[in-house]
Design a protein around this motif. Structure first.
Motif, PDB file in Angstrom:
ATOM      1  N   LEU A   8       0.840  -1.189   0.000  1.00  0.00           N
ATOM      2  CA  LEU A   8       0.000   0.000   0.000  1.00  0.00           C
ATOM      3  C   LEU A   8       0.883   1.249   0.000  1.00  0.00           C
ATOM      4  O   LEU A   8       1.994   1.230   0.527  1.00  0.00           O
ATOM      5  N   PRO A   9       0.402   2.360  -0.566  1.00  0.00           N
ATOM      6  CA  PRO A   9       1.190   3.607  -0.524  1.00  0.00           C
ATOM      7  C   PRO A   9       1.306   4.107   0.914  1.00  0.00           C
ATOM      8  O   PRO A   9       0.292   4.474   1.523  1.00  0.00           O
ATOM      9  N   PRO A  10       2.501   4.129   1.490  1.00  0.00           N
ATOM     10  CA  PRO A  10       2.639   4.444   2.922  1.00  0.00           C
ATOM     11  C   PRO A  10       2.370   5.899   3.278  1.00  0.00           C
ATOM     12  O   PRO A  10       2.179   6.216   4.456  1.00  0.00           O
ATOM     13  N   GLN A  11       2.354   6.790   2.289  1.00  0.00           N
ATOM     14  CA  GLN A  11       2.147   8.205   2.585  1.00  0.00           C
ATOM     15  C   GLN A  11       0.693   8.638   2.418  1.00  0.00           C
ATOM     16  O   GLN A  11       0.348   9.778   2.728  1.00  0.00           O
ATOM     17  N   LYS A  12      -0.188   7.739   1.989  1.00  0.00           N
ATOM     18  CA  LYS A  12      -1.596   8.097   1.777  1.00  0.00           C
ATOM     19  C   LYS A  12      -2.274   8.365   3.112  1.00  0.00           C
ATOM     20  O   LYS A  12      -2.152   7.577   4.058  1.00  0.00           O
ATOM     21  N   ARG A  13      -3.011   9.466   3.197  1.00  0.00           N
ATOM     22  CA  ARG A  13      -3.643   9.862   4.442  1.00  0.00           C
ATOM     23  C   ARG A  13      -4.594   8.776   4.923  1.00  0.00           C
ATOM     24  O   ARG A  13      -5.438   8.290   4.189  1.00  0.00           O
ATOM     25  N   GLN A  14      -4.451   8.367   6.168  1.00  0.00           N
ATOM     26  CA  GLN A  14      -5.258   7.292   6.746  1.00  0.00           C
ATOM     27  C   GLN A  14      -6.178   7.848   7.827  1.00  0.00           C
ATOM     28  O   GLN A  14      -5.724   8.480   8.779  1.00  0.00           O
ATOM     29  N   LEU A  45       1.774  -0.944  12.443  1.00  0.00           N
ATOM     30  CA  LEU A  45       0.829  -0.107  11.700  1.00  0.00           C
ATOM     31  C   LEU A  45       1.526   1.087  11.057  1.00  0.00           C
ATOM     32  O   LEU A  45       1.208   1.470   9.931  1.00  0.00           O
ATOM     33  N   PHE A  46       2.499   1.675  11.745  1.00  0.00           N
ATOM     34  CA  PHE A  46       3.227   2.801  11.172  1.00  0.00           C
ATOM     35  C   PHE A  46       4.055   2.379   9.961  1.00  0.00           C
ATOM     36  O   PHE A  46       4.191   3.134   8.994  1.00  0.00           O
ATOM     37  N   THR A  47       4.609   1.178   9.989  1.00  0.00           N
ATOM     38  CA  THR A  47       5.392   0.682   8.861  1.00  0.00           C
ATOM     39  C   THR A  47       4.563   0.658   7.576  1.00  0.00           C
ATOM     40  O   THR A  47       5.097   0.888   6.486  1.00  0.00           O
ATOM     41  N   ARG A  48       3.278   0.440   7.707  1.00  0.00           N
ATOM     42  CA  ARG A  48       2.401   0.358   6.541  1.00  0.00           C
ATOM     43  C   ARG A  48       1.821   1.702   6.139  1.00  0.00           C
ATOM     44  O   ARG A  48       1.431   1.885   4.983  1.00  0.00           O
ATOM     45  N   ASN A  49       1.739   2.611   7.080  1.00  0.00           N
ATOM     46  CA  ASN A  49       1.204   3.930   6.766  1.00  0.00           C
ATOM     47  C   ASN A  49       1.799   4.968   7.712  1.00  0.00           C
ATOM     48  O   ASN A  49       1.548   4.924   8.917  1.00  0.00           O
ATOM     49  N   GLN A  50       2.586   5.875   7.168  1.00  0.00           N
ATOM     50  CA  GLN A  50       3.300   6.838   8.008  1.00  0.00           C
ATOM     51  C   GLN A  50       2.389   7.921   8.568  1.00  0.00           C
ATOM     52  O   GLN A  50       2.821   8.726   9.403  1.00  0.00           O
ATOM     53  N   THR A  51       1.096   7.942   8.158  1.00  0.00           N
ATOM     54  CA  THR A  51       0.154   8.890   8.747  1.00  0.00           C
ATOM     55  C   THR A  51      -0.650   8.251   9.889  1.00  0.00           C
ATOM     56  O   THR A  51      -1.570   8.873  10.415  1.00  0.00           O
ATOM     57  N   TYR A  52      -0.305   7.024  10.245  1.00  0.00           N
ATOM     58  CA  TYR A  52      -0.986   6.310  11.332  1.00  0.00           C
ATOM     59  C   TYR A  52      -0.944   7.116  12.628  1.00  0.00           C
ATOM     60  O   TYR A  52       0.083   7.668  13.005  1.00  0.00           O
ATOM     61  N   ARG A  53      -2.092   7.145  13.311  1.00  0.00           N
ATOM     62  CA  ARG A  53      -2.202   7.850  14.584  1.00  0.00           C
ATOM     63  C   ARG A  53      -2.580   6.867  15.688  1.00  0.00           C
ATOM     64  O   ARG A  53      -3.657   6.251  15.635  1.00  0.00           O
ATOM     65  N   PRO A  54      -1.729   6.671  16.706  1.00  0.00           N
ATOM     66  CA  PRO A  54      -2.068   5.752  17.802  1.00  0.00           C
ATOM     67  C   PRO A  54      -3.392   6.070  18.478  1.00  0.00           C
ATOM     68  O   PRO A  54      -4.074   5.161  18.961  1.00  0.00           O
ATOM     69  N   GLU A  55      -3.788   7.332  18.499  1.00  0.00           N
ATOM     70  CA  GLU A  55      -5.062   7.691  19.110  1.00  0.00           C
ATOM     71  C   GLU A  55      -6.233   7.041  18.385  1.00  0.00           C
ATOM     72  O   GLU A  55      -7.232   6.654  18.999  1.00  0.00           O
TER      73      GLU A  55
END
Length: 398
Positions: A8-14, A45-55
């Motif tokens: 998956l594109p890791p920089q796409k807003r999640q 989760l961050f490895t797959r998407n750098q916009t991941y938010r733990p909250e």
């Protein structure tokens, strides 16, 4: 890799729904307490998407109740849609743990005013369950230990104080659920107050339907697998049942695939869906740091066969005998595992320190590869709130 969300594109807003969809795609996210850089579930989760938010993860689990926490092969966050399939695990755990309890510690001797008496474990469980029912979310430290107890020892979690053991027993057998974590400590509540009724009260499946679910969902997340790998994915059925399922569905739902192994071992006969050989999307052109508990690498034998990468965690290895380090992270570049990195968050200093880098044989530390690695480490530093990255002298080991 595509099935594990790594194409998956890791920089796409999640957003939160996107995070839930990713966890559903993975099937579960393993939880671990070690926080050398960040805890395993957040790193996965961050490895797959750098916009991941733990909250967002906290909200999905603790507010929206779209995830629940329990065991697969280890502790994990799991989509709540799968909760009905855990009823079999609850029943099996109850039989196994009751038998183990009878062998190890049939009676609990209380202290204080009740000294000289004994409390049956059934009575203790009733007391603990009543406390949770009356007081709501309960941590083990909220309960006094009737008989003390000690941590560790040869009997594992049965050596905890009895009230904690009772909480864990009630959780593993489905009476209680984890409603939230306080720091990293579990808080338990009645499952009827945590799991949505339409999920918790859903009709049970027969054995055939359950095996079909366990094998089919595992295969869809692995892409191709041996029967043993299917059985191990959820750790809920024996390999013999998975082997039987593969034989029954071969031709109609499954194809046989002969997989060449990167480590030079003989090809392995696996099973996959008919569309398996359709071209998957390519992985991103970047280096990524993997958690030691990342689903791509958790099956170490499969990892070695498919990627020719031999990996183990050395946290239980005496320091003098470690090959790499206490908690070393594999490095993935596109579809190749190129090495491992030792880094640690120095939270008092606001620094992410890189102390070691080991590249696999044949992998050169070119300028381009170094730039990609430094960019990835900066991303991790920003994610965990470190203001700087420190590359210690002599970090490149090979």
């Amino acid at each position: 890799m595509a099935r594990q969300g790594l194409c998956l594109p890791p920089q796409k807003r999640q957003d939160k729904d996107g995070l839930q969809a990713l966890i559903y795609q993975l099937g579960f996210v393993q939880i671990d307490s070690i926080r050398t850089v960040e805890r395993a579930h957040h790193m996965i989760l961050f490895t797959r998407n750098q916009t991941y938010r733990p909250e967002h993860l906290r909200q999905l689990a603790e507010q929206d109740r779209r995830l629940f926490e329990h065991w697969t092969h280890d502790a994990a966050l799991i989509p709540v849609e799968f909760y009905p399939h855990w009823r079999r695990r609850f029943a099996k755990a109850e039989v196994r743990l009751r038998e183990r309890w009878r062998k190890i510690r049939p009676k609990i001797s209380p202290r204080g005013k009740a000294a000289g008496k004994t409390i049956g474990f059934e009575d203790l469980m009733d007391q603990v369950k009543s406390h949770v029912e009356d007081h709501g979310p309960t941590r083990s430290r909220d309960l006094k230990a009737p008989g003390g107890g000690r941590k560790g020892g040869q009997n594992g979690w049965w050596e905890w104080h009895p009230a904690k053991t009772a909480l864990e027993f009630l959780w593993r057998t489905g009476e209680l659920s984890i409603c939230h974590r306080d720091g990293f400590q579990k808080a338990y509540d009645l499952s009827s107050r945590v799991i949505p009724d339409n999920i918790r009260l859903a009709p049970a499946q027969d054995n055939g339907a359950f095996i079909d679910w366990a094998c089919g969902t595992a295969l869809d997340r692995l892409g191709f697998a041996t029967p043993g790998e299917l059985a191990a994915y959820w750790a809920s059925i024996p390999p013999a049942e998975a082997k039987k399922w593969c034989a029954q569905n071969h031709g109609s739902q499954l194809i046989e695939v002969l997989v060449e192994n990167a480590d030079g071992s003989p090809p392995r006969l696996c099973y996959g869906r008919p569309g398996l050989l359709d071209d998957p999307p390519p992985p991103p052109d970047r280096i990524r740091v993997l958690s030691p508990f990342d689903p791509l690498i958790r099956d170490r034998k499969r990892l070695r066969r498919l990627f020719n990468f031999d990996y183990r965690i050395e946290i239980f290895v005496p320091e003098a005998k470690r090959t790499y380090g206490y908690y070393v992270f594999p490095l993935l570049q596109r579809d190749r595992l190129i090495g491992r990195i030792d880094m640690k968050a120095r939270r008092d200093d606001g620094v992410l320190a890189v102390t070691g880098l080991w590249l696999e044989p044949g992998v050169r530390f070119t300028n381009g590869r170094e730039a990609k690695l430094r960019a990835e480490v900066r991303r991790h530093a920003k994610f965990i709130g470190m203001g700087a990255v420190l590359w210690e002298p002599g970090f490149l080991k090979r």
